[in-house]
Motif scaffolding. Structure first.
Motif, short mmCIF file in Angstrom:
data_model
loop_
_atom_site.label_atom_id
_atom_site.label_comp_id
_atom_site.label_asym_id
_atom_site.label_seq_id
_atom_site.Cartn_x
_atom_site.Cartn_y
_atom_site.Cartn_z
N ASP A 1 0.80 -1.12 0.11
CA ASP A 1 -0.18 -0.11 0.10
C ASP A 1 0.86 1.36 0.17
O ASP A 1 0.32 2.39 -0.17
N LYS A 2 2.27 1.28 0.38
CA LYS A 2 3.00 2.26 0.27
C LYS A 2 4.22 2.12 -0.85
O LYS A 2 4.82 3.13 -0.92
N THR A 3 4.27 1.13 -1.18
CA THR A 3 5.35 1.01 -2.18
C THR A 3 4.68 0.49 -3.52
O THR A 3 3.54 0.24 -3.68
N ASP A 4 5.71 0.81 -4.79
CA ASP A 4 5.01 0.24 -6.00
C ASP A 4 5.59 -1.20 -5.98
O ASP A 4 6.14 -1.58 -5.24
N LYS A 5 4.83 -1.85 -7.05
CA LYS A 5 5.38 -3.14 -7.15
C LYS A 5 6.61 -3.37 -8.05
O LYS A 5 6.40 -3.58 -9.30
N ASP B 1 1.65 5.59 -19.28
CA ASP B 1 2.81 4.60 -19.38
C ASP B 1 3.94 5.36 -19.84
O ASP B 1 5.29 5.02 -19.22
N GLN B 2 4.12 6.29 -20.75
CA GLN B 2 5.38 6.95 -21.31
C GLN B 2 5.81 7.74 -20.21
O GLN B 2 7.17 7.86 -20.06
N ASN B 3 4.98 8.55 -19.27
CA ASN B 3 5.51 9.28 -18.37
C ASN B 3 5.85 8.75 -17.17
O ASN B 3 6.39 9.17 -16.45
N PHE C 1 10.78 8.08 -5.94
CA PHE C 1 11.15 8.21 -7.32
C PHE C 1 10.18 7.69 -8.33
O PHE C 1 10.17 8.47 -9.11
N PHE C 2 9.27 6.92 -8.06
CA PHE C 2 8.32 6.49 -8.84
C PHE C 2 6.89 7.23 -8.61
O PHE C 2 5.87 7.05 -9.56
N LYS C 3 7.20 8.25 -8.18
CA LYS C 3 5.95 9.29 -7.90
C LYS C 3 6.12 10.25 -8.98
O LYS C 3 7.28 11.15 -8.59
#
Length: 388
Positions: free
Chosen positions: A229-233, A285-287, A337-339
């Motif tokens: 719930d707090k990290t990306d997969k 997806d590109q961004n 980073f992934f945000k």
């Protein structure tokens, strides 16, 4: 007693020595920390023993004489940490911690033909995976106590690491010394995505001081179910060229699925399933940021990275922790980073640098505010540090 040199971003300080856990008679190879009983730690070594420590106590709790051969890996059974799995040579042994003094295994599995490098259980405690030197991965049904599937013919060399994906119950991801990261559907026993990390990467540039060894995959880590719930997969990869690779696995799943559905069969026409990606989804997806390379230019390792783990203390999954052959442990604050709405500078990722006196074999974290980083280096003494 030597002090530990600690570097945080641009500031270098000297901290107190690490706590030292003594009990092994040979090099420590692996360690695990209990989630249900904070402060309980188990370590394994080349002496064939598993040592149990309680951080609230001064001395060693128990020693299990498992075998005369080195132990390569160990793991708890999720949901029931009274059960621990231990691998040595081509065998997996199962123990009940309440029967430690007897040293008698409850079960023993010898399905692997070659030496096992890592074992792991899935989050539902129904399957165990064992990766070996022959490149095979044995999936064991631990409820039925039998071999479920053999995953083979994809790795061209040693399979060094394996992890179940908690958000995809029938998938595992493996890494090997062929520099390949492979995603498998273990219910079917075949791979559906192969990433060759040894190929040149357009977004990577040579950095003075960076390690130029092959991009062998020495270890991988994925978030646990309660971190999602707090990290990306994502999947974190410890590479032989000194890079810690953080990869958005879901984007790779989508790419593999898209490629599979868009390639027409030979002699035929492409069939449409009626689903056409919208321009907005393609733009999204590109961004989207899909990959983070933590290398020498970010303050990273100058030799092969041997192990990686997520932090389970504080905000779970906030930090990625890596250990390497450069005698260093790096604590990375990667979570922003992934945000897409956050601006990231490569100099901001390194949260803490711990310089050791020996190469790192393995590490794990504990769910406590102090004494929460456990490190096995190429000595018989296990070290414990505090990461704040």
């Amino acid at each position: 007693m030597a002090e530990t040199s600690v570097k945080t971003n641009e500031m270098t300080t000297t901290g107190p020595p690490a706590r030292r856990l003594r009990g092994h008679k040979a090099i420590a190879t692996s360690c695990i920390a209990s989630r249900d009983r904070p402060g309980l730690i188990a370590s394994a070594a080349e002496d064939g023993c598993v040592c149990w420590f309680d951080m609230r106590c001064k001395d060693l709790l128990h020693t299990m004489d498992v075998a005369q051969n080195p132990i390569s890996s160990l793991c708890f059974k999720p949901g029931n940490e009274d059960i621990v799995y231990v691998s040595l040579e081509n065998e997996v042994k199962v123990f009940d911690v309440h029967m430690l003094t007897s040293w008698k295994p409850l079960e023993s599995y010898s399905y692997n033909k070659e030496e096992i490098n890592q074992i792991t259980c899935n989050s539902k405690s129904s399957f165990l995976a064992a990766a070996d030197d022959g490149g095979d991965i044995k999936i064991i049904d631990i409820r039925q106590k039998c071999l479920y599937k053999t995953l083979r013919a994809a790795h061209e060399s040693i399979c060094s690491s394996v992890q179940f994906l908690p958000w995809r119950p029938w998938e595992v991801i493996t890494g090997g010394l062929d520099s390949k990261l492979i995603m498998w559907d273990f219910s079917k026993g075949r791979p559906f995505k192969v990433m060759d990390l040894g190929k040149s990467e357009p977004d990577s540039s040579s950095n003075a001081g960076q390690c130029f060894n092959p991009a062998f995959v020495h270890a991988i880590a994925v978030p646990e179910a309660d971190m999602l719930d707090k990290t990306d997969k994502i999947c974190v990869v410890a590479r032989g060229d000194g890079v810690v690779d953080v990869i958005n696995i879901e984007s790779e799943f989508r790419a593999a699925k898209s490629k599979g559905s868009s390639n027409p069969k030979k002699g035929g026409q492409r069939k449409s399933n009626g689903s056409v990606p919208s321009p907005s989804s393609e733009k999204e997806d590109q961004n989207q940021r899909t990959r983070l390379r933590l290398d020498y230019s970010s303050g990273g390792h100058t030799a092969a990275v041997s192990c990686v783990a997520f932090s389970v203390f504080g905000e779970k999954g906030r930090y990625i922790i890596s250990g390497g052959n450069d005698k260093a442990v790096k604590v990375w604050n990667w979570s922003g980073f992934f945000k897409a709405d956050e601006t990231c500078n490569k100099d901001d990722f390194l949260h803490l640098n711990i310089s050791l006196g020996r190469k790192v074999n393995w590490l794990c974290t504990t769910p406590t505010d102090s004494e929460n980083l456990v490190v096995c280096d190429t000595s018989k003494v296990v070290k414990v540090y505090t990461v704040a």
